[in-house]
Motif scaffolding. Sequence first.
Motif, PDB file in Angstrom:
ATOM      1  N   ARG A  69       0.819  -1.060  -0.366  1.00 31.25           N
ATOM      2  CA  ARG A  69       0.017  -0.058   0.024  1.00 31.25           C
ATOM      3  C   ARG A  69       0.747   1.137   0.013  1.00 31.25           C
ATOM      4  O   ARG A  69       0.616   2.151  -0.493  1.00 31.25           O
ATOM      5  N   VAL A  70       1.987   1.146   0.661  1.00 30.57           N
ATOM      6  CA  VAL A  70       2.860   2.665   0.739  1.00 30.57           C
ATOM      7  C   VAL A  70       3.581   2.565  -0.433  1.00 30.57           C
ATOM      8  O   VAL A  70       3.607   3.795  -0.972  1.00 30.57           O
ATOM      9  N   SER A  71       3.787   1.411  -1.162  1.00 34.60           N
ATOM     10  CA  SER A  71       4.686   1.580  -2.426  1.00 34.60           C
ATOM     11  C   SER A  71       3.785   2.136  -3.555  1.00 34.60           C
ATOM     12  O   SER A  71       4.120   2.985  -4.375  1.00 34.60           O
ATOM     13  N   ILE A  72       2.508   1.641  -3.514  1.00 34.61           N
ATOM     14  CA  ILE A  72       1.563   2.007  -4.575  1.00 34.61           C
ATOM     15  C   ILE A  72       1.287   3.560  -4.204  1.00 34.61           C
ATOM     16  O   ILE A  72       1.170   4.232  -5.263  1.00 34.61           O
ATOM     17  N   THR A  73       0.927   3.960  -3.084  1.00 29.93           N
ATOM     18  CA  THR A  73       0.675   5.373  -2.814  1.00 29.93           C
ATOM     19  C   THR A  73       1.835   6.284  -3.090  1.00 29.93           C
ATOM     20  O   THR A  73       1.869   7.214  -3.849  1.00 29.93           O
ATOM     21  N   GLY A  74       2.934   5.649  -2.921  1.00 26.74           N
ATOM     22  CA  GLY A  74       4.324   6.514  -3.207  1.00 26.74           C
ATOM     23  C   GLY A  74       4.344   6.820  -4.859  1.00 26.74           C
ATOM     24  O   GLY A  74       4.871   7.933  -5.093  1.00 26.74           O
ATOM     25  N   ARG A  75       4.014   5.685  -5.493  1.00 28.69           N
ATOM     26  CA  ARG A  75       4.085   5.790  -6.878  1.00 28.69           C
ATOM     27  C   ARG A  75       3.018   6.956  -7.429  1.00 28.69           C
ATOM     28  O   ARG A  75       3.256   7.685  -8.370  1.00 28.69           O
ATOM     29  N   GLN A  76       2.078   6.735  -6.869  1.00 28.53           N
ATOM     30  CA  GLN A  76       0.965   7.769  -7.068  1.00 28.53           C
ATOM     31  C   GLN A  76       1.318   9.336  -7.123  1.00 28.53           C
ATOM     32  O   GLN A  76       0.978   9.985  -7.638  1.00 28.53           O
TER      33      GLN A  76
END
Length: 132
Positions: A69-76
Amino acid sequence: MDQQAAELVRALAGVTKHVPEISHELLTGTMASERERAFAGLLLELADVLTTHVDNRERPAAPLTLADRVSITGRQLIAVAVRLRASTATSDQLHETAGLLVALAEVLRLYADKLPSPRPAEITDPPEPPDR
């Protein structure tokens, strides 16, 4: 073909359609800044769709972990930052990102107290130099 693959193919086609003229304008130095920003926006959309597609193929049914979740939000966040720089961000994208950040903050608060404390690193003596 599923809907996500179809969206990926549409995004690829949208970028590919513009590549010859974009390349020519870049080589000749005739590209307007606004046009370059618009093309950057197309590339960002393609990257976003491609990343989502591969993420879903790798984890089709597995639940998301906190790290995911943190990785996905970071990419976004990075994608929105680039869109802001390129002046291609929309109000909807900013609202969506704000919502993701609020949700992520809540999840991080919940998990913060549940994580085990890291063990202190063991202090070891440095290795002795070899005899000469």
